[in-house]
Design an enzyme around this catalytic site. Structure first.
Site, PDB file in Angstrom:
ATOM      1  N   GLU A 185       0.809  -1.238   0.000  1.00  0.00           N
ATOM      2  CA  GLU A 185       0.000   0.000   0.000  1.00  0.00           C
ATOM      3  C   GLU A 185       0.838   1.284   0.000  1.00  0.00           C
ATOM      4  O   GLU A 185       0.575   2.204   0.764  1.00  0.00           O
ATOM      5  CB  GLU A 185      -0.979  -0.028   1.182  1.00  0.00           C
ATOM      6  N   GLU A 301      -6.088 -10.727  -1.592  1.00  0.00           N
ATOM      7  CA  GLU A 301      -6.907 -10.536  -0.381  1.00  0.00           C
ATOM      8  C   GLU A 301      -8.388 -10.448  -0.721  1.00  0.00           C
ATOM      9  O   GLU A 301      -9.123  -9.627  -0.169  1.00  0.00           O
ATOM     10  CB  GLU A 301      -6.482  -9.239   0.341  1.00  0.00           C
TER      11      GLU A 301
HETATM   12  O1  9MR Z   1      -7.548  -8.245   8.304  1.00  0.00           O
HETATM   13  C1  9MR Z   1      -6.544  -7.550   8.983  1.00  0.00           C
HETATM   14  C2  9MR Z   1      -7.053  -7.066  10.338  1.00  0.00           C
HETATM   15  O2  9MR Z   1      -7.428  -8.174  11.136  1.00  0.00           O
HETATM   16  C3  9MR Z   1      -5.974  -6.247  11.014  1.00  0.00           C
HETATM   17  O3  9MR Z   1      -6.521  -5.689  12.202  1.00  0.00           O
HETATM   18  C4  9MR Z   1      -5.497  -5.126  10.104  1.00  0.00           C
HETATM   19  C5  9MR Z   1      -4.324  -4.370  10.703  1.00  0.00           C
HETATM   20  O4  9MR Z   1      -3.198  -5.203  10.827  1.00  0.00           O
HETATM   21  O5  9MR Z   1      -5.096  -5.641   8.859  1.00  0.00           O
HETATM   22  C6  9MR Z   1      -6.085  -6.361   8.174  1.00  0.00           C
HETATM   23  O6  9MR Z   1      -5.560  -6.828   6.953  1.00  0.00           O
HETATM   24  C7  9MR Z   1      -5.258  -5.834   5.973  1.00  0.00           C
HETATM   25  C8  9MR Z   1      -4.019  -6.293   5.238  1.00  0.00           C
HETATM   26  O7  9MR Z   1      -2.985  -6.524   6.147  1.00  0.00           O
HETATM   27  C9  9MR Z   1      -3.609  -5.271   4.192  1.00  0.00           C
HETATM   28  N1  9MR Z   1      -4.689  -4.990   3.298  1.00  0.00           N
HETATM   29  C10 9MR Z   1      -5.957  -4.632   3.903  1.00  0.00           C
HETATM   30  C11 9MR Z   1      -6.361  -5.703   4.923  1.00  0.00           C
HETATM   31  C12 9MR Z   1      -7.726  -5.385   5.514  1.00  0.00           C
HETATM   32  O8  9MR Z   1      -7.673  -4.192   6.237  1.00  0.00           O
END
Ligand code: 9MR
Length: 392
Positions: A185, A301
């Site tokens: 990102e 994802e």
């Molecule tokens: O699904 C993930 C959530 O449980 C966590 O709290 C969050 C922060 O670490 O990250 C979420 O996963 C993200 C991923 O790492 C990057 N792309 C977006 C995902 C959804 O927010």
């Protein structure tokens, strides 16, 4: 009135619902889905039927593709049914929290000088035990940083921190990783820079070269892993997504032209069940442009938020499945696409319950399996997309 009746009839036909009970249930939900028009019917003309009993993993493998999912250790270690279904359906596993700098209860970076691999190693062992590939997510991200980061990392020592982190973590898992999301990102066009880069601490401290450096380090410490740039907001025909596709492409071109060891683009694909602005041609062009750079593409994802969809789960599941089908049929037509990962596998465990809850309080249903691990139409849609995909 007549229009409404026709709409209802079309809805019932579209849903392929034979029973009066189901139609009755639909009629009750009428007000909630009246905003979903003809496109919705076009979206899901088919019946999502599938042949055979093969798992998603097997269907993907039959085409030279990989299917898998993300999940945190917290759920995987405490729910045997989840663990069994995951192992059955998935050829690759993404630790959802464990390899971030700090997410979940056992952070990888508890302090500036220490690394705790307990949780990550547990995930790696699960993958090994069940003969699944493993993904690394993620080395450089502006989120999920430990609280000590802000008061500790600065312009003077940032490079040292980046080098030590990548060297230690990538070396620890070298030989076990199918792929690493090296940078996550890094584009945010709304931040207003001409190169589209997001204003993050890494950019502030190290300048635009932090991305090059991260990839070079990852390649040095694990020459076998596939190195991925991962991002979201690339999927739809909106001006924001268009701008983001442009900026990502520019970044990838720049990296390639400088000989940076990058091997794939990760498209997160967090889809919105209510978003109609989907343009297969534009998406295909983007995928082809990425492929022309010599890069692979992974869907990293995928899920479909049903936040704004009708409450009725029968209707909702069909609309969610239609998005899986529509999206995957387009992306899998591009030979450079090698893998599809969903962000979670069962509606029981999804980030969307917390981040995109429904205003009516109904449980969200964004994933292939329901909360009791039974396949939903979304599962069928993914299975069909694999079955129809050209062989790699
Ligand atoms: O699904 C993930 C959530 O449980 C966590 O709290 C969050 C922060 O670490 O990250 C979420 O996963 C993200 C991923 O790492 C990057 N792309 C977006 C995902 C959804 O927010």
């Amino acid at each position: 009135m007549l229009k409404n009746m026709l709409m209802n009839r079309r809805y019932a036909l579209w849903l392929g619902l034979g029973t009066l009970g189901a139609i009755g249930a639909l009629a009750k939900g009428k007000a909630m889905y009246s905003s979903h028009k003809t496109q919705d019917f076009e979206l899901a003309k088919n019946n999502f039927s599938i042949a055979g009993k093969a798992s998603l993993k097997q269907r993907a493998a039959a085409k030279g593709l990989i299917y898998g999912a993300a999940i945190p250790r917290l759920y995987l270690s405490s729910d045997q049914k989840l663990a069994a279904r995951l192992a059955q359906e998935c050829g690759i596993l993404t630790p959802e929290w464990e390899l971030k700098w700090s997410a979940g209860h056992k952070p990888l970076r508890p302090s500036p000088d220490t690394f705790d691999f307990t949780a990550g190693d547990w995930m790696a062992k699960f993958a090994r035990t069940h003969r699944m590939l493993l993904r690394g997510h993620t080395l450089v991200w502006h989120e999920s940083l430990p609280t000590w980061f802000k008061e500790t990392v600065n312009r003077q020592n940032a490079e040292q921190f980046l080098v030590k982190h990548i060297q230690t973590v990538v070396t620890h898992y070298a030989g076990q990783m199918h792929s690493w999301d090296v940078v996550n990102e890094a584009i945010e066009v709304k931040d207003g820079r001409s190169d589209g880069l997001r204003k993050t601490p890494w950019l502030e401290f190290l300048g635009t070269d932090y991305i090059d450096l991260a990839f070079r380090l990852a390649a040095e410490f694990d020459p076998k892993a596939l190195l991925v740039y991962n991002d979201y907001g690339l999927e739809y025909d909106t001006s924001h997504h268009e701008a983001k596709r442009k900026a990502v492409l520019k970044l990838l071109e720049r990296l390639k032209s400088r000989g940076v060891p990058i091997h794939a683009l990760g498209m997160q694909s967090h889809m919105d069940g209510n978003e109609k602005r989907f343009n297969p041609k534009k998406l295909q062009n983007f995928l082809a442009n990425v492929a022309d750079l010599g890069l692979k593409i992974m869907i990293t994802e995928m899920d479909v938020t049903d936040k704004k969809l009708p409450r009725n789960p029968v209707v909702r599941d069909r609309m969610v499945a239609a998005v899986y089908q529509n999206y995957l049929s387009v992306v899998l037509n591009e030979p450079a696409v090698t893998a599809v990962m969903t962000w979670g596998i069962s509606d029981r465990y999804t980030w969307l319950s917390k981040f995109q809850p429904r205003s009516d309080g109904a449980a969200v249903r964004p994933l292939p399996l329901d909360s009791n691990f039974r396949p939903k139409l979304a599962w069928n849609a993914i299975a069909r997309a694999f079955d129809k995909a050209p062989r790699r």
